[in-house]
Scaffold this active site. Structure first.
Site, PDB file in Angstrom:
ATOM      1  N   TYR A  35      -8.295 141.907 -46.040  1.00 11.51           N
ATOM      2  CA  TYR A  35      -7.290 142.050 -45.396  1.00 11.51           C
ATOM      3  C   TYR A  35      -7.957 143.635 -44.380  1.00 11.51           C
ATOM      4  O   TYR A  35      -6.798 142.269 -43.279  1.00 11.51           O
ATOM      5  CB  TYR A  35      -6.349 143.682 -46.496  1.00 11.51           C
ATOM      6  CG  TYR A  35      -6.003 142.801 -47.125  1.00 11.51           C
ATOM      7  CD1 TYR A  35      -5.009 142.972 -47.217  1.00 11.51           C
ATOM      8  CD2 TYR A  35      -6.340 142.742 -48.223  1.00 11.51           C
ATOM      9  CE1 TYR A  35      -3.602 142.144 -47.593  1.00 11.51           C
ATOM     10  CE2 TYR A  35      -5.443 142.659 -49.353  1.00 11.51           C
ATOM     11  CZ  TYR A  35      -4.370 142.166 -48.852  1.00 11.51           C
ATOM     12  OH  TYR A  35      -3.403 141.664 -50.022  1.00 11.51           O
TER      13      TYR A  35
ATOM     14  N   GLU B 196      -2.358 143.387 -56.836  1.00  9.72           N
ATOM     15  CA  GLU B 196      -4.277 141.989 -56.528  1.00  9.72           C
ATOM     16  C   GLU B 196      -4.871 142.825 -57.878  1.00  9.72           C
ATOM     17  O   GLU B 196      -5.960 142.432 -58.628  1.00  9.72           O
ATOM     18  CB  GLU B 196      -4.635 141.991 -55.548  1.00  9.72           C
ATOM     19  CG  GLU B 196      -3.441 141.064 -55.183  1.00  9.72           C
ATOM     20  CD  GLU B 196      -3.807 141.129 -53.689  1.00  9.72           C
ATOM     21  OE1 GLU B 196      -4.658 141.410 -52.794  1.00  9.72           O
ATOM     22  OE2 GLU B 196      -3.350 140.883 -52.546  1.00  9.72           O
TER      23      GLU B 196
END
Length: 409
Positions: free
Chosen positions: A103, A145
């Site tokens: 990310y 996730e």
């Protein structure tokens, strides 16, 4: 440029600033995302294997991300609207094994792209607001996730990451589609899954090291194997790689994922309508098999379109299911039937699947609809269901591309 830690909630100033960028993003979205991907692959080539090269080349990935960014900007003050999109993204990310450390790479390149495309200084309020908003959204996705990975690993016969599977059987279903029966190389069983979900196949790639594709599981859950049914696409690197594999060879497989599935725990009295065209039959076939086993009293309508008999997969299997189950009605429509097809009575009607056909087959429009197939087919079905006023909760589809394209059509 680092992405700051995610806040617990977005500030009012950030929400207002991000929303104010919606018009300029609508106008420059694809320019921004093209620049973003070019920059990221240049600065961080280690993540290139996580992205579909053919989607990049065709612009599909760029359009999908542009649509997602615009939707986020427009709805940043009402994120509940984006709940289904967030789930879809999280499932896709889980299939590709996206991890928290990815990310910051995406975030830093996205913020730099915003700054460069819009010619803004690094401390501009738009850049600062988007940094906060990205951190907030990333924290939501990372959390979801993590839940998915934990569920996959803790499930009976489950695992994390990629696992070696052996091709135990290979079956040619039509001139273009071949099925692969896959069993764990270690001799274990496979985990259960929801009909309609997919698995990820990871294969070698000369440029990025590996590349991945998602393939729908094409049969009801079976403890002994997974089955995927793959169409050999022109210039399809992964599909043609798979078609060249032999029984006994191994593949790297990720656990089942996906938010498009038939929930067998729900007990609706409404008829179930399964609509497919071409290779879109694969997730619908898993639903058909599962639904007939779980709810033998529920009316099921299976409607499939194909060019002709040589491209029609699972024809005899669907006929057998329909013949054995009084609650199942199947209808096959060919758009380009051959004389051989006509002589053998392989289809029920000619043309494309349209509203008239569906309306004539169904006893009521108040049904649960699941559909998958090529983009023109998907657009037509989606538009018709909207015109009929079918509630969104009764419309389910798997679309391999930016959903904004389907919704716009």
């Amino acid at each position: 440029m680092k992405t700051p830690p995610a806040p617990l909630a977005l500030s009012e100033n950030t929400i207002a600033t991000v929303k104010s960028t919606s018009p300029v993003l609508q106008e420059n979205g694809e320019l921004l995302t093209r620049h973003f991907y070019e920059r990221m692959f240049r600065e961080n080539p280690e993540v290139s294997s996580l992205f579909n090269a053919s989607n990049q080349a065709g612009g599909t990935q760029q359009r999908a991300l542009a649509g997602a960014i615009c939707a986020f900007a427009a709805n940043v003050d009402n994120l509940e609207v984006l709940a289904s999109a967030v789930e879809r993204i999280a499932q896709k990310h889980a299939g590709l094994r996206i991890l928290p450390e990815h990310y910051p790479i995406v975030g830093s390149n996205l913020l730099a792209a915003i700054q460069e495309v819009l010619s803004l200084p690094a401390d501009h309020e738009i850049v600062t607001a988007w940094a906060e908003a990205y951190g907030f959204l990333a924290s939501i996705l990372i959390g979801r996730e993590h839940q998915i990975y934990t569920e996959q690993e803790n499930k009976e016969n489950g695992w994390s990451g990629f696992k070696n599977f052996r091709i135990v059987r290979k079956v040619r279903e039509s001139d273009v589609i071949t099925s692969f029966y896959l069993s764990p190389e270690d001799g274990s069983n496979v985990p259960g899954y929801k009909p309609g979900q997919y698995i990820t196949v990871r294969v070698p790639d000369p440029k990025s090291g590996t590349t991945m594709r998602n393939y729908s599981l094409s049969c009801a859950p079976n403890p002994g194997h997974f089955r995927i049914s793959v169409k050999a696409e022109p210039n399809g690197a992964v599909s043609n790689f798979l078609h060249g594999k032999a029984e006994g060879e191994t593949l790297e497989i990720g656990p089942p994922c996906g938010e498009f599935f038939l929930d067998l725990s729900e007990h609706h009295e409404r008829p179930l309508v399964l609509l497919s065209a071409g290779v879109g039959i694969t997730p619908l076939l898993a639903m058909l098999e599962s639904a007939t086993n779980a709810r033998p009293e529920r009316e099921i309508y299976f409607i499939h379109g194909s060019l002709h008999g040589k491209t029609h997969s699972f024809a005899s299997h669907v006929r057998e299911i329909s013949a054995k189950n009084d609650n199942v009605t199947s209808h096959i429509r060919y758009s380009e039937p051959t004389e051989e097809d006509r002589a053998a009575n392989r289809f029920d009607s000619t043309g494309y699947i349209d509203a008239e056909l569906i309306g004539n087959l169904l006893p009521t429009r108040d049904c649960d609809y699941y559909f998958c197939g090529p983009k023109p087919f998907m657009s037509s079905i989606y538009r018709q269901l909207l015109a009929w006023g079918i509630p969104g909760t009764q419309v389910h589809f798997e679309f391999f591309g930016p959903r904004e394209e389907l919704e716009t059509a």
